[in-house]
Design an enzyme around this catalytic site. Structure first.
Site, PDB file in Angstrom:
ATOM      1  N   GLU A 288       0.561  -9.498  14.732  1.00  0.00           N
ATOM      2  CA  GLU A 288       1.242  -8.413  15.438  1.00  0.00           C
ATOM      3  C   GLU A 288       0.325  -7.220  15.681  1.00  0.00           C
ATOM      4  O   GLU A 288       0.522  -6.449  16.616  1.00  0.00           O
ATOM      5  CB  GLU A 288       2.473  -7.968  14.657  1.00  0.00           C
ATOM      6  CG  GLU A 288       2.144  -7.402  13.280  1.00  0.00           C
ATOM      7  CD  GLU A 288       3.376  -7.052  12.456  1.00  0.00           C
ATOM      8  OE1 GLU A 288       4.493  -7.199  12.984  1.00  0.00           O
ATOM      9  OE2 GLU A 288       3.213  -6.641  11.293  1.00  0.00           O
TER      10      GLU A 288
ATOM     11  N   GLU B 107       0.810  -1.221   0.000  1.00  0.00           N
ATOM     12  CA  GLU B 107       0.000   0.000   0.000  1.00  0.00           C
ATOM     13  C   GLU B 107       0.842   1.270   0.000  1.00  0.00           C
ATOM     14  O   GLU B 107       0.454   2.273  -0.596  1.00  0.00           O
ATOM     15  CB  GLU B 107      -0.952   0.003   1.199  1.00  0.00           C
ATOM     16  CG  GLU B 107      -0.251  -0.043   2.548  1.00  0.00           C
ATOM     17  CD  GLU B 107      -1.208   0.140   3.702  1.00  0.00           C
ATOM     18  OE1 GLU B 107      -2.136   0.964   3.596  1.00  0.00           O
ATOM     19  OE2 GLU B 107      -1.031  -0.539   4.734  1.00  0.00           O
TER      20      GLU B 107
ATOM     21  N   MET C 140       3.284 -11.696  11.353  1.00  0.00           N
ATOM     22  CA  MET C 140       3.030 -10.381  10.786  1.00  0.00           C
ATOM     23  C   MET C 140       1.552 -10.206  10.440  1.00  0.00           C
ATOM     24  O   MET C 140       0.828 -11.178  10.252  1.00  0.00           O
ATOM     25  CB  MET C 140       3.900 -10.157   9.553  1.00  0.00           C
ATOM     26  CG  MET C 140       5.373  -9.987   9.893  1.00  0.00           C
ATOM     27  SD  MET C 140       6.403  -9.649   8.440  1.00  0.00           S
ATOM     28  CE  MET C 140       7.998  -9.416   9.234  1.00  0.00           C
TER      29      MET C 140
ATOM     30  N   ARG D 285       5.039 -19.826  26.571  1.00  0.00           N
ATOM     31  CA  ARG D 285       6.207 -19.315  25.864  1.00  0.00           C
ATOM     32  C   ARG D 285       5.729 -18.540  24.644  1.00  0.00           C
ATOM     33  O   ARG D 285       4.701 -18.851  24.061  1.00  0.00           O
ATOM     34  CB  ARG D 285       7.120 -20.455  25.400  1.00  0.00           C
ATOM     35  CG  ARG D 285       7.675 -21.326  26.507  1.00  0.00           C
ATOM     36  CD  ARG D 285       8.743 -20.585  27.315  1.00  0.00           C
ATOM     37  NE  ARG D 285       9.452 -21.474  28.223  1.00  0.00           N
ATOM     38  CZ  ARG D 285       9.014 -21.829  29.422  1.00  0.00           C
ATOM     39  NH1 ARG D 285       7.836 -21.369  29.840  1.00  0.00           N
ATOM     40  NH2 ARG D 285       9.722 -22.630  30.202  1.00  0.00           N
TER      41      ARG D 285
ATOM     42  N   GLN E  94       9.775 -15.253   8.452  1.00  0.00           N
ATOM     43  CA  GLN E  94       8.520 -15.794   7.933  1.00  0.00           C
ATOM     44  C   GLN E  94       8.292 -15.440   6.467  1.00  0.00           C
ATOM     45  O   GLN E  94       7.523 -16.103   5.778  1.00  0.00           O
ATOM     46  CB  GLN E  94       7.322 -15.345   8.770  1.00  0.00           C
ATOM     47  CG  GLN E  94       7.015 -13.863   8.752  1.00  0.00           C
ATOM     48  CD  GLN E  94       6.086 -13.469   9.894  1.00  0.00           C
ATOM     49  OE1 GLN E  94       4.873 -13.638   9.818  1.00  0.00           O
ATOM     50  NE2 GLN E  94       6.665 -12.958  10.973  1.00  0.00           N
TER      51      GLN E  94
ATOM     52  N   ASP F 299       1.010  -9.676   3.922  1.00  0.00           N
ATOM     53  CA  ASP F 299      -0.218  -9.448   4.680  1.00  0.00           C
ATOM     54  C   ASP F 299      -1.475  -9.674   3.841  1.00  0.00           C
ATOM     55  O   ASP F 299      -2.564  -9.818   4.382  1.00  0.00           O
ATOM     56  CB  ASP F 299      -0.255  -8.021   5.233  1.00  0.00           C
ATOM     57  CG  ASP F 299       0.740  -7.795   6.360  1.00  0.00           C
ATOM     58  OD1 ASP F 299       1.415  -8.764   6.764  1.00  0.00           O
ATOM     59  OD2 ASP F 299       0.856  -6.644   6.828  1.00  0.00           O
TER      60      ASP F 299
END
Length: 371
Positions: free
Chosen positions: A242, A114, A180, A286, A294, A138
């Site tokens: 995230e 974007e 992400m 954890r 990634q 994304d």
């Protein structure tokens, strides 16, 4: 206008599929009699001297479809808000036009998300001939069903979810995996489905810590029971984007810094969630923030196919003089139907997960998909 020489750049975060797209562009452009010049490090390449370029031909890019990342490098430079000699962020977009003239470029191909394509859209308004190629793991770009890098990242994250089950199951803890996804939860959601995570937390729907704790108790039971029930799992896996946040909280950032597009660096929600689980439930937990790996590795077959296809379609658009457009894919992989949409459609618009269709807001995972 007869296009004879074009530039190509990659901006924003790297993604598998960019190098195949450059190869597809170069191959098809050569069919049209158009030469291609690679521009290093995104929009920075057209701002800061010396102007570093890489003449690209079929032999140069022949093996590029096998490479992850971007061989042209990248940056998050914004020509409309770039540092000048005094360090002040100012509009330097006119330099882009002047430097294109210096390099003898008739048009540009911008591969990005974007922000990169938002710059391309604004340059189009200033008369710059640009065609965009959609890229972001994304998968949040408006105007297209697919963006380069998503499938490879999906593969990578799914494998990490599977690998995380072994230590979590062996030690009986809750494994939180942060992936992400700033505004859209496509990667977290679909990797969670593929890896059969027990909970999936996405930006599109704020979660409740109390609800997460209750769902963990429902799944794992009493960790102090004397006899083990082989039918009840001793561990859980939570995938969190995230950009996910709690109902009584806000998006978690690593620091107060912002990039040239006004974005803060997200990260940390996974560790906060794991800490709260340790403090407020009887379970150990954890966290693992996967970070940039990634989106690493060689491109998946889908990203190779789509990269080659996107690049070729961009070359066709340039040869036809169809500027101010982004290549768009509609349908189901890999047999997408390609078309062109106005670059302006990506500005201020996001493709987010269809929560009503896919997401169980009560159970925090997929509905009607075996979870």
């Amino acid at each position: 206008m007869k296009v004879k020489r074009i530039g190509v750049l990659t901006g924003g975060g790297d993604a598998p599929g960019l190098n195949p797209a450059i190869k597809g562009l170069v191959y098809r452009a050569s069919d049209h009699g158009i030469s291609v010049i690679g521009l290093y490090d995104g929009w920075r390449s057209l701002l800061d001297p010396p102007l570093e370029t890489w003449p690209l031909d079929r032999e140069t890019v022949r093996r590029w479809d096998r490479d992850g990342g971007t061989n042209l490098g990248s940056s998050r430079t914004n020509p409309f808000k770039a540092p000048n000699e005094a360090g002040e962020r100012v509009d330097r977009s006119d330099e882009v036009i002047k430097n294109m003239e210096k390099l003898g470029l008739d048009a540009l191909v911008a591969c990005g998300g974007e922000d990169t394509l938002g710059v391309a859209a604004r340059l189009t308004q200033k008369g710059v001939p640009v065609v965009g190629v959609p890229k972001t793991i994304d998968k949040d770009l408006a105007g297209t069903d697919y963006t380069l890098g998503f499938d490879t990242a999906l593969r990578n994250v799914t494998e990490i979810i599977e690998w995380s089950r072994n230590p979590a199951g062996s030690h009986g803890w809750v494994q939180v995996i942060e992936v992400m996804g700033r505004h859209a939860g496509h990667l977290a959601f679909w990797s969670g489905v593929a890896g059969q995570a027990d909970l999936i937390l996405i930006p599109e729907h704020p979660f409740s810590y109390a609800k997460v704790f209750a769902l963990l108790r429902e799944r794992m039971g009493d960790p102090n029971r004397l006899t083990r029930d082989p039918r009840r799992p001793r561990y859980s896996v939570i995938v969190v984007a995230e950009g996910a946040y709690a109902e009584d909280g806000q998006i978690v950032t690593l620091d107060d810094r912002q990039d040239a597009f006004g974005h803060a660096r997200l990260g940390g929600i996974g560790e906060i969630l794991a800490r709260k689980i340790r403090e407020e439930t009887p379970y150990d937990a954890r966290s693992a923030a996967i970070g940039h790996p990634q989106r690493g590795g060689h491109p998946s077959p889908i990203d190779r196919i789509m990269g080659l296809s996107f690049g070729a379609r961009a070359a066709d658009a340039i040869a036809a003089g169809d500027f101010g457009k982004m290549v768009s894919a509609r349908g189901i992989a890999p047999s997408f139907e390609l078309s062109l949409v106005d670059l302006g459609i990506v500005v201020g618009n996001l493709n987010t997960l269809d929560v009503a269709r896919y997401y169980d807001t009560e159970r925090y995972h997929a509905k009607n998909l075996g979870m």
